[in-house]
Write a protein that holds these residues in place. Structure first.
Motif, PDB file in Angstrom:
ATOM      1  N   CYS A   8       0.971  -1.253  -0.039  1.00 47.56           N
ATOM      2  CA  CYS A   8       0.015   0.062  -0.189  1.00 47.56           C
ATOM      3  C   CYS A   8       0.912   1.282  -0.012  1.00 47.56           C
ATOM      4  O   CYS A   8       1.715   1.405   0.815  1.00 47.56           O
ATOM      5  CB  CYS A   8      -0.785  -0.062   1.076  1.00 47.56           C
ATOM      6  SG  CYS A   8      -1.733   1.539   1.420  1.00 47.56           S
ATOM      7  N   ILE A  71       0.304  -9.837  -2.622  1.00 45.55           N
ATOM      8  CA  ILE A  71      -0.408  -8.437  -2.158  1.00 45.55           C
ATOM      9  C   ILE A  71      -0.322  -8.420  -0.680  1.00 45.55           C
ATOM     10  O   ILE A  71      -0.753  -9.094   0.084  1.00 45.55           O
ATOM     11  CB  ILE A  71      -2.061  -8.481  -2.437  1.00 45.55           C
ATOM     12  CG1 ILE A  71      -2.139  -8.913  -4.023  1.00 45.55           C
ATOM     13  CG2 ILE A  71      -2.614  -7.061  -2.291  1.00 45.55           C
ATOM     14  CD1 ILE A  71      -1.559  -7.984  -4.952  1.00 45.55           C
ATOM     15  N   SER A  73      -0.062  -7.548   3.443  1.00 44.78           N
ATOM     16  CA  SER A  73      -1.378  -7.289   4.558  1.00 44.78           C
ATOM     17  C   SER A  73      -1.842  -6.198   4.712  1.00 44.78           C
ATOM     18  O   SER A  73      -2.868  -5.801   5.125  1.00 44.78           O
ATOM     19  CB  SER A  73      -0.650  -7.949   5.637  1.00 44.78           C
ATOM     20  OG  SER A  73      -0.733  -9.392   5.841  1.00 44.78           O
ATOM     21  N   THR A  76      -4.733  -5.760   2.288  1.00 51.01           N
ATOM     22  CA  THR A  76      -6.033  -6.888   2.433  1.00 51.01           C
ATOM     23  C   THR A  76      -6.419  -6.702   3.888  1.00 51.01           C
ATOM     24  O   THR A  76      -7.565  -7.305   4.239  1.00 51.01           O
ATOM     25  CB  THR A  76      -5.544  -8.274   1.848  1.00 51.01           C
ATOM     26  OG1 THR A  76      -4.299  -8.828   2.418  1.00 51.01           O
ATOM     27  CG2 THR A  76      -5.458  -8.233   0.334  1.00 51.01           C
ATOM     28  N   PRO A  84      -8.215  -2.036   6.441  1.00 51.75           N
ATOM     29  CA  PRO A  84      -8.122  -2.916   4.741  1.00 51.75           C
ATOM     30  C   PRO A  84      -8.198  -1.684   3.850  1.00 51.75           C
ATOM     31  O   PRO A  84      -9.330  -0.522   3.790  1.00 51.75           O
ATOM     32  CB  PRO A  84      -9.011  -3.805   4.989  1.00 51.75           C
ATOM     33  CG  PRO A  84      -9.315  -4.006   6.234  1.00 51.75           C
ATOM     34  CD  PRO A  84      -9.277  -2.775   7.055  1.00 51.75           C
ATOM     35  N   CYS A  85      -7.657  -1.696   2.681  1.00 55.19           N
ATOM     36  CA  CYS A  85      -7.857  -0.893   1.629  1.00 55.19           C
ATOM     37  C   CYS A  85      -9.303  -1.345   1.135  1.00 55.19           C
ATOM     38  O   CYS A  85      -9.805  -2.511   0.826  1.00 55.19           O
ATOM     39  CB  CYS A  85      -6.872  -1.347   0.717  1.00 55.19           C
ATOM     40  SG  CYS A  85      -7.239  -0.503  -1.119  1.00 55.19           S
ATOM     41  N   HIS A  88      -9.355  -3.534  -1.934  1.00 49.80           N
ATOM     42  CA  HIS A  88      -8.199  -4.670  -2.259  1.00 49.80           C
ATOM     43  C   HIS A  88      -8.777  -5.982  -2.876  1.00 49.80           C
ATOM     44  O   HIS A  88      -7.884  -6.523  -3.639  1.00 49.80           O
ATOM     45  CB  HIS A  88      -8.061  -4.976  -0.676  1.00 49.80           C
ATOM     46  CG  HIS A  88      -9.089  -5.796  -0.009  1.00 49.80           C
ATOM     47  ND1 HIS A  88     -10.127  -5.337   0.704  1.00 49.80           N
ATOM     48  CD2 HIS A  88      -9.558  -7.059   0.233  1.00 49.80           C
ATOM     49  CE1 HIS A  88     -10.806  -6.160   1.337  1.00 49.80           C
ATOM     50  NE2 HIS A  88     -10.594  -7.365   0.847  1.00 49.80           N
ATOM     51  N   ARG A  89     -10.231  -6.019  -2.971  1.00 44.92           N
ATOM     52  CA  ARG A  89     -10.685  -7.205  -3.888  1.00 44.92           C
ATOM     53  C   ARG A  89     -10.458  -6.835  -5.276  1.00 44.92           C
ATOM     54  O   ARG A  89      -9.878  -7.656  -6.158  1.00 44.92           O
ATOM     55  CB  ARG A  89     -12.206  -7.212  -3.518  1.00 44.92           C
ATOM     56  CG  ARG A  89     -12.748  -8.284  -4.461  1.00 44.92           C
ATOM     57  CD  ARG A  89     -12.466  -9.868  -3.702  1.00 44.92           C
ATOM     58  NE  ARG A  89     -11.410 -10.420  -4.403  1.00 44.92           N
ATOM     59  CZ  ARG A  89     -10.584 -11.268  -3.995  1.00 44.92           C
ATOM     60  NH1 ARG A  89     -10.564 -11.598  -2.695  1.00 44.92           N
ATOM     61  NH2 ARG A  89      -9.622 -11.747  -4.865  1.00 44.92           N
ATOM     62  N   VAL A  92      -6.680  -7.354  -6.264  1.00 45.74           N
ATOM     63  CA  VAL A  92      -6.283  -8.677  -6.213  1.00 45.74           C
ATOM     64  C   VAL A  92      -6.857  -9.316  -7.773  1.00 45.74           C
ATOM     65  O   VAL A  92      -6.086  -9.804  -8.468  1.00 45.74           O
ATOM     66  CB  VAL A  92      -6.799  -9.638  -5.330  1.00 45.74           C
ATOM     67  CG1 VAL A  92      -6.715 -11.043  -5.446  1.00 45.74           C
ATOM     68  CG2 VAL A  92      -6.315  -9.459  -3.928  1.00 45.74           C
ATOM     69  N   GLU A 107      -2.837 -13.630  -1.290  1.00 43.30           N
ATOM     70  CA  GLU A 107      -3.668 -12.170  -0.943  1.00 43.30           C
ATOM     71  C   GLU A 107      -3.437 -11.773   0.285  1.00 43.30           C
ATOM     72  O   GLU A 107      -4.192 -10.650   0.529  1.00 43.30           O
ATOM     73  CB  GLU A 107      -5.263 -12.722  -1.076  1.00 43.30           C
ATOM     74  CG  GLU A 107      -5.459 -13.314  -2.522  1.00 43.30           C
ATOM     75  CD  GLU A 107      -6.918 -13.398  -2.786  1.00 43.30           C
ATOM     76  OE1 GLU A 107      -7.828 -13.124  -1.950  1.00 43.30           O
ATOM     77  OE2 GLU A 107      -7.364 -14.322  -3.543  1.00 43.30           O
ATOM     78  N   TYR A 108      -2.473 -12.015   0.821  1.00 42.91           N
ATOM     79  CA  TYR A 108      -2.203 -11.405   2.073  1.00 42.91           C
ATOM     80  C   TYR A 108      -0.614 -11.724   2.409  1.00 42.91           C
ATOM     81  O   TYR A 108      -0.150 -12.967   1.736  1.00 42.91           O
ATOM     82  CB  TYR A 108      -3.034 -11.580   3.362  1.00 42.91           C
ATOM     83  CG  TYR A 108      -2.626 -12.964   4.141  1.00 42.91           C
ATOM     84  CD1 TYR A 108      -2.087 -12.921   5.240  1.00 42.91           C
ATOM     85  CD2 TYR A 108      -3.063 -13.893   3.559  1.00 42.91           C
ATOM     86  CE1 TYR A 108      -1.785 -13.948   6.111  1.00 42.91           C
ATOM     87  CE2 TYR A 108      -3.006 -15.115   4.270  1.00 42.91           C
ATOM     88  CZ  TYR A 108      -2.259 -15.604   5.377  1.00 42.91           C
ATOM     89  OH  TYR A 108      -2.208 -16.575   5.859  1.00 42.91           O
TER      90      TYR A 108
END
Length: 118
Positions: A8, A71, A73, A76, A84-85, A88-89, A92, A107-108
């Motif tokens: 991030c 990606i 943590s 996500t 969380p962003c 994030h989805r 990804v 994913e993390y």
């Protein structure tokens, strides 16, 4: 395994990615069960909200030899800000679409750490 890390942009001033690197080094968090050596071949940010450069940067790391993209943590799970962003989805999904099915996506990177002085 050669991994490229996408983190991030909003948290890069707060976190030097040491938790992500530790998880890779110790085969913990998302990397639990990975038996082969893990080498981080690149680190970059998402490019800022809403992850506008994540796909391009992940593709570049794959072109440079990464066979997996992590990606972080901070995106996500919201580490270290506990936020969380909201994208994030989408990040990804666009990274997966950009690098294809042959590149593993984590994913993390690591679970949130508990504060030492609560």
């Amino acid at each position: 395994m050669k991994i490229g890390l996408i983190r991030c942009m909003q948290t890069e001033n707060l976190c030097p990615a040491s938790g992500c690197f530790e998880a890779m080094r110790k085969h913990g968090g998302a990397f639990d069960g990975i038996e082969e050596e893990i080498q981080c071949v690149g680190v970059n940010t998402c490019g800022g909200c809403p992850g506008k450069n994540a796909a391009q940067r992940a593709s570049h790391m794959v072109a440079q030899g990464a066979d997996a993209i992590a990606i972080s943590s901070c995106i996500t799970l919201g580490t270290p800000l506990n936020f969380p962003c909201p994208f994030h989805r989408k990040i990804v999904d666009i990274v997966k679409a950009a690098v294809g099915d042959k590149v593993q996506i984590f994913e993390y990177t690591h679970p949130p750490k508990k504060p030492e002085h609560a």
